[in-house]
Design a protein around this motif. Structure first.
Motif, PDB file in Angstrom:
ATOM      1  N   LEU A 409       2.115 -17.414   6.674  1.00 52.72           N
ATOM      2  CA  LEU A 409       2.455 -16.094   7.243  1.00 52.72           C
ATOM      3  C   LEU A 409       1.426 -15.043   6.851  1.00 52.72           C
ATOM      4  O   LEU A 409       1.002 -14.228   7.673  1.00 52.72           O
ATOM      5  CB  LEU A 409       3.836 -15.657   6.758  1.00 52.72           C
ATOM      6  CG  LEU A 409       4.998 -16.091   7.640  1.00 52.72           C
ATOM      7  CD1 LEU A 409       6.326 -15.695   6.998  1.00 52.72           C
ATOM      8  CD2 LEU A 409       4.876 -15.429   9.022  1.00 52.72           C
ATOM      9  N   ASN A 410       1.017 -15.060   5.579  1.00 51.29           N
ATOM     10  CA  ASN A 410       0.009 -14.100   5.115  1.00 51.29           C
ATOM     11  C   ASN A 410      -1.296 -14.267   5.884  1.00 51.29           C
ATOM     12  O   ASN A 410      -1.907 -13.287   6.312  1.00 51.29           O
ATOM     13  CB  ASN A 410      -0.265 -14.292   3.614  1.00 51.29           C
ATOM     14  CG  ASN A 410       0.798 -13.600   2.775  1.00 51.29           C
ATOM     15  OD1 ASN A 410       1.429 -12.643   3.215  1.00 51.29           O
ATOM     16  ND2 ASN A 410       1.023 -14.096   1.566  1.00 51.29           N
ATOM     17  N   LEU A 411      -1.729 -15.541   6.050  1.00 52.79           N
ATOM     18  CA  LEU A 411      -2.978 -15.786   6.769  1.00 52.79           C
ATOM     19  C   LEU A 411      -2.828 -15.384   8.235  1.00 52.79           C
ATOM     20  O   LEU A 411      -3.736 -14.796   8.837  1.00 52.79           O
ATOM     21  CB  LEU A 411      -3.376 -17.270   6.676  1.00 52.79           C
ATOM     22  CG  LEU A 411      -3.652 -17.805   5.264  1.00 52.79           C
ATOM     23  CD1 LEU A 411      -4.029 -19.277   5.329  1.00 52.79           C
ATOM     24  CD2 LEU A 411      -4.768 -17.013   4.593  1.00 52.79           C
ATOM     25  N   ASN A 413      -0.757 -13.096   9.518  1.00 51.42           N
ATOM     26  CA  ASN A 413      -0.748 -11.632   9.632  1.00 51.42           C
ATOM     27  C   ASN A 413      -2.157 -11.067   9.570  1.00 51.42           C
ATOM     28  O   ASN A 413      -2.520 -10.191  10.356  1.00 51.42           O
ATOM     29  CB  ASN A 413       0.079 -11.008   8.495  1.00 51.42           C
ATOM     30  CG  ASN A 413       1.565 -11.192   8.745  1.00 51.42           C
ATOM     31  OD1 ASN A 413       1.978 -11.431   9.890  1.00 51.42           O
ATOM     32  ND2 ASN A 413       2.371 -11.106   7.703  1.00 51.42           N
ATOM     33  N   ASN A 414      -2.942 -11.579   8.628  1.00 54.55           N
ATOM     34  CA  ASN A 414      -4.331 -11.095   8.511  1.00 54.55           C
ATOM     35  C   ASN A 414      -5.090 -11.324   9.811  1.00 54.55           C
ATOM     36  O   ASN A 414      -5.804 -10.441  10.293  1.00 54.55           O
ATOM     37  CB  ASN A 414      -5.065 -11.827   7.383  1.00 54.55           C
ATOM     38  CG  ASN A 414      -4.679 -11.287   6.019  1.00 54.55           C
ATOM     39  OD1 ASN A 414      -4.006 -10.259   5.932  1.00 54.55           O
ATOM     40  ND2 ASN A 414      -5.085 -11.975   4.973  1.00 54.55           N
ATOM     41  N   ALA A 415      -4.939 -12.551  10.368  1.00 58.19           N
ATOM     42  CA  ALA A 415      -5.673 -12.893  11.580  1.00 58.19           C
ATOM     43  C   ALA A 415      -5.249 -11.996  12.738  1.00 58.19           C
ATOM     44  O   ALA A 415      -6.090 -11.460  13.470  1.00 58.19           O
ATOM     45  CB  ALA A 415      -5.439 -14.364  11.924  1.00 58.19           C
ATOM     46  N   THR A 477      -8.376  -3.074   3.248  1.00 57.05           N
ATOM     47  CA  THR A 477      -9.197  -2.140   4.035  1.00 57.05           C
ATOM     48  C   THR A 477      -8.309  -1.448   5.060  1.00 57.05           C
ATOM     49  O   THR A 477      -8.789  -0.703   5.906  1.00 57.05           O
ATOM     50  CB  THR A 477     -10.310  -2.903   4.777  1.00 57.05           C
ATOM     51  OG1 THR A 477      -9.688  -3.906   5.585  1.00 57.05           O
ATOM     52  CG2 THR A 477     -11.305  -3.536   3.837  1.00 57.05           C
ATOM     53  N   LYS A 478      -6.998  -1.741   4.933  1.00 59.57           N
ATOM     54  CA  LYS A 478      -6.081  -1.200   5.944  1.00 59.57           C
ATOM     55  C   LYS A 478      -5.525   0.152   5.514  1.00 59.57           C
ATOM     56  O   LYS A 478      -5.421   0.422   4.315  1.00 59.57           O
ATOM     57  CB  LYS A 478      -4.952  -2.204   6.179  1.00 59.57           C
ATOM     58  CG  LYS A 478      -5.507  -3.478   6.817  1.00 59.57           C
ATOM     59  CD  LYS A 478      -4.594  -4.641   6.785  1.00 59.57           C
ATOM     60  CE  LYS A 478      -5.410  -5.889   7.184  1.00 59.57           C
ATOM     61  NZ  LYS A 478      -4.721  -7.120   6.944  1.00 59.57           N
ATOM     62  N   PRO A 479      -5.162   0.979   6.489  1.00 61.18           N
ATOM     63  CA  PRO A 479      -4.625   2.302   6.147  1.00 61.18           C
ATOM     64  C   PRO A 479      -3.328   2.164   5.341  1.00 61.18           C
ATOM     65  O   PRO A 479      -2.633   1.149   5.450  1.00 61.18           O
ATOM     66  CB  PRO A 479      -4.351   2.942   7.491  1.00 61.18           C
ATOM     67  CG  PRO A 479      -4.864   2.038   8.527  1.00 61.18           C
ATOM     68  CD  PRO A 479      -5.215   0.737   7.926  1.00 61.18           C
ATOM     69  N   LEU A 486      -2.025  -7.524  -1.035  1.00 65.37           N
ATOM     70  CA  LEU A 486      -1.482  -8.608  -1.860  1.00 65.37           C
ATOM     71  C   LEU A 486      -1.555  -9.967  -1.170  1.00 65.37           C
ATOM     72  O   LEU A 486      -1.453 -10.993  -1.818  1.00 65.37           O
ATOM     73  CB  LEU A 486      -0.026  -8.312  -2.214  1.00 65.37           C
ATOM     74  CG  LEU A 486       0.190  -7.375  -3.410  1.00 65.37           C
ATOM     75  CD1 LEU A 486       1.666  -7.052  -3.559  1.00 65.37           C
ATOM     76  CD2 LEU A 486      -0.349  -7.979  -4.685  1.00 65.37           C
ATOM     77  N   GLY A 487      -1.715  -9.957   0.170  1.00 62.37           N
ATOM     78  CA  GLY A 487      -1.635 -11.195   0.948  1.00 62.37           C
ATOM     79  C   GLY A 487      -2.509 -12.321   0.406  1.00 62.37           C
ATOM     80  O   GLY A 487      -2.014 -13.380   0.019  1.00 62.37           O
ATOM     81  N   LEU A 488      -3.825 -12.101   0.337  1.00 68.40           N
ATOM     82  CA  LEU A 488      -4.725 -13.184  -0.074  1.00 68.40           C
ATOM     83  C   LEU A 488      -4.632 -13.466  -1.570  1.00 68.40           C
ATOM     84  O   LEU A 488      -4.859 -14.596  -2.004  1.00 68.40           O
ATOM     85  CB  LEU A 488      -6.162 -12.865   0.340  1.00 68.40           C
ATOM     86  CG  LEU A 488      -6.412 -13.005   1.841  1.00 68.40           C
ATOM     87  CD1 LEU A 488      -7.841 -12.621   2.199  1.00 68.40           C
ATOM     88  CD2 LEU A 488      -6.133 -14.424   2.324  1.00 68.40           C
TER      89      LEU A 488
HETATM   90 MG   LIG Z   1      -2.804  -9.536   4.531  1.00 69.24          MG
END
Ligand SMILES: [Mg+2]
Ligand SMILES: Nc1ncnc2c1ncn2[C@@H]1O[C@H](COP(=O)(O)OP(=O)(O)OP(=O)(O)O)[C@@H](O)[C@H]1O
Length: 521
Positions: A409-411, A413-415, A477-479, A486-488
């Motif tokens: 899920l984390n990967l 969301n990032n993608a 790097t997100k607002p 914390l994702g990665l």
């Molecule tokens: Mg993330």
């Protein structure tokens, strides 16, 4: 060594006698070149100017005598053999000549002995030369050894061992006494030589019991094992101590009895102290770094939750003031969303803080992904196309299925967040075998079979600077409000707990590939 032809310097006033000698030499088969001198001055000059194999001298000459010639010869060319020939019969003359250093004495009447006498004199001289050379080189080697012993920085102690196994100090080099001076003992070799081990070590050095015992047992061990014993020991004196690296070498005689013991080594007190200090500073630094990381972590969490609480408080306040039921319910809806997000963050922090996964089940990677695929499809923004290539039945790993899904899920969301204008997303699972060469590129991995999970996106990609920091907790790097960073960090934690690895390949504007490997069961 006999040279051909032999070069003989003859001191003789009588030319007939010279002829006699020549004849005798020829008869004896000795190839010789003979030069006759009569006067002292001429003799000395020829002796000085040339190398001769042999000097033969008449005992009595008109101008000077054989003994006088012998004396001059001993001063100038003592190594050249010297034979005296005399017409005078008499033991006293022979004794005098030999005492003065002549190699032999012959009677003119008995020249049959000439050739054997020359041969023997030359042989003796050659042996003498060899002996002298051997003695000289032995002495040189002794001098060299002494120089080494005196100048090496290692300490050296030489002990003798008696039949009862008792040791006596024989000598020690200057480095040993300089080492003793560092612990306040001003001693010289005279203070310890020929004294027994107990007298020197107990009374003079003042070693404490522990060191005395250590010395006894180490010496015993070296003798029993019949080999050098190497060790490090803290030498405790009455009121000082030093740490030394020591080697005890037993030396046995032809009857297999230990006769000597060489103890050598070096003072490593300063080195050990420096190492301890370095270790202490390293711990201090680690502690400081830990505290700093803890500080950052706490302030990030506080900041994140402050945002959540601010949002909740804001919506709650306007909900309380509003009379419009529909609006109130939309404010409560917002509060609900914020709480759900906060819970998600709590879950991430929880996984991140966990050292070991809570449970380890047999997990079919493909099956676990199939379970969440519908959820991924459902939340997929329009414009993004998701394709999957999942091996069936696929690799089996030991893991917590929930954590595996959290990782995906984390990967995912990032993608998705990297493709705001749409794009392509590919998820695949396969079993791969890695050999030693492939493992060398990955930290702490050993060859074997792995479950490989790959997610490829065609999104924005990352600059090398960003790529360098993506695993740092709270790096985003997100607002504010859109990413906690914390994702990665969580992905890496999960992967490490299962002794796997995660690799990101990315290029700005080209998209990103994430590869996760888990060892198969
Ligand atoms: Mg993330
Ligand atoms: N697939 C990707 N494409 C481009 N950039 C990425 C990708 N994955 C991660 N990043 C970059 O790495 C940063 C860290 O990612 P990470 O998942 O740790 O935190 P986040 O996504 O910012 O926040 P969170 O996951 O906690 O909501 C992101 O902010 C982003 O800059």
């Amino acid at each position: 060594m006999m040279r051909t032809p032999l070069k003989i310097l003859l001191i003789e006033d009588n030319a007939d006698d010279e002829l006699l000698l020549r004849r005798e030499l020829k008869k004896g088969g000795l190839d010789a070149v003979m030069h006759r001198v009569e006067k002292r001055q001429e003799f000395i000059q020829r002796l000085k100017d040339e190398d001769w194999d042999l000097v033969v001298s008449d005992y009595i000459l008109p101008s000077f005598g054989g003994l006088e010639a012998l004396q001059a010869h001993r001063e100038l060319k003592p190594k050249t053999p010297f034979i005296i020939i005399s017409g005078t019969v008499g033991e006293d003359v022979a004794v005098k000549s030999l005492k003065a250093g002549a190699d032999d004495y012959l009677l003119k009447q008995n020249l049959i002995r000439l050739v054997p006498a020359i041969t023997r004199a030359l042989q003796n001289s050659a042996e003498r030369n060899i002996r002298e050379m051997a003695e000289k080189s032995l002495q040189e080697s002794r001098d060299r050894m002494e120089l080494i012993i005196k100048s090496v920085s290692d300490f050296l102690i030489f002990l003798s061992c008696d039949d009862q196994g008792g040791f006596h100090y024989q000598s020690a080099n200057p480095s040993f006494f300089s080492m003793l001076r560092t612990v306040g003992l001003n001693l010289t070799e005279a203070d310890i030589v020929y004294k027994s081990d107990s007298e020197v070590e107990d009374r003079i050095f003042g070693f404490q019991q522990s060191t005395l015992e250590w010395l006894h047992s180490s010496r015993r061990e070296a003798v029993e094992k019949r080999q050098a014993v190497n060790c490090e020991h803290e030498f405790r004196f009455r009121d000082a101590k030093l740490i030394a690296e020591v080697c005890l070498t037993p030396i046995f005689d032809a009857d297999d009895r230990c006769r000597f013991m060489l103890i050598n080594g070096r003072d490593i007190t300063a080195k050990r102290l420096a190492e301890n200090e370095q270790r202490r500073l390293h711990h201090q630094l680690l502690h400081a770094q830990k505290m700093e990381a803890l500080g950052t972590l706490s302030s990030e969490i506080a900041h994140e939750f402050n945002n959540f609480l601010g949002g909740i408080l804001g919506f709650a306040t306007i909900a309380l003031q509003s009379n419009d039921r529909e609006k109130t319910s939309s404010y409560l809806e917002e509060i609900n969303k914020i709480v759900a997000r906060a819970r998600q963050v709590v879950y991430q922090i929880h996984t991140f803080a966990q050292r070991q996964p809570s449970r380890r089940d047999v997990v079919q990677v493909t099956a676990a992904l199939r379970e969440i695929l519908p959820l991924l499809q459902a939340t997929l923004p329009s414009g993004i196309e998701l394709s999957s290539d999942l091996e069936e039945p696929g690799p089996v790993i030991l893991a917590d299925a929930g954590q595996l899904q959290q990782l995906v899920l984390n990967l995912f969301n990032n993608a998705v967040q990297a493709m705001p204008y749409g794009g392509k997303l590919q998820l695949s699972v396969a079993t791969v075998t890695l050999d030693a060469a492939a493992c060398a590129e990955l930290p702490k991995m050993s060859p074997g079979q792995f479950a490989k999970l790959t997610l490829v996106d065609s999104g924005t990609g990352m600059s090398p600077e960003v790529l360098n920091q993506v695993f740092d907790p709270f790096f985003t790097t997100k607002p504010s409000g859109q990413g906690t960073g914390l994702g990665l960090a969580v992905v890496q934690r999960i992967v490490r707990a299962y002794k796997g690895s995660v690799r990101l390949k990315s290029q700005l504007g080209q998209g990103t590939t994430v590869e996760v490997l888990f060892p198969v069961r």
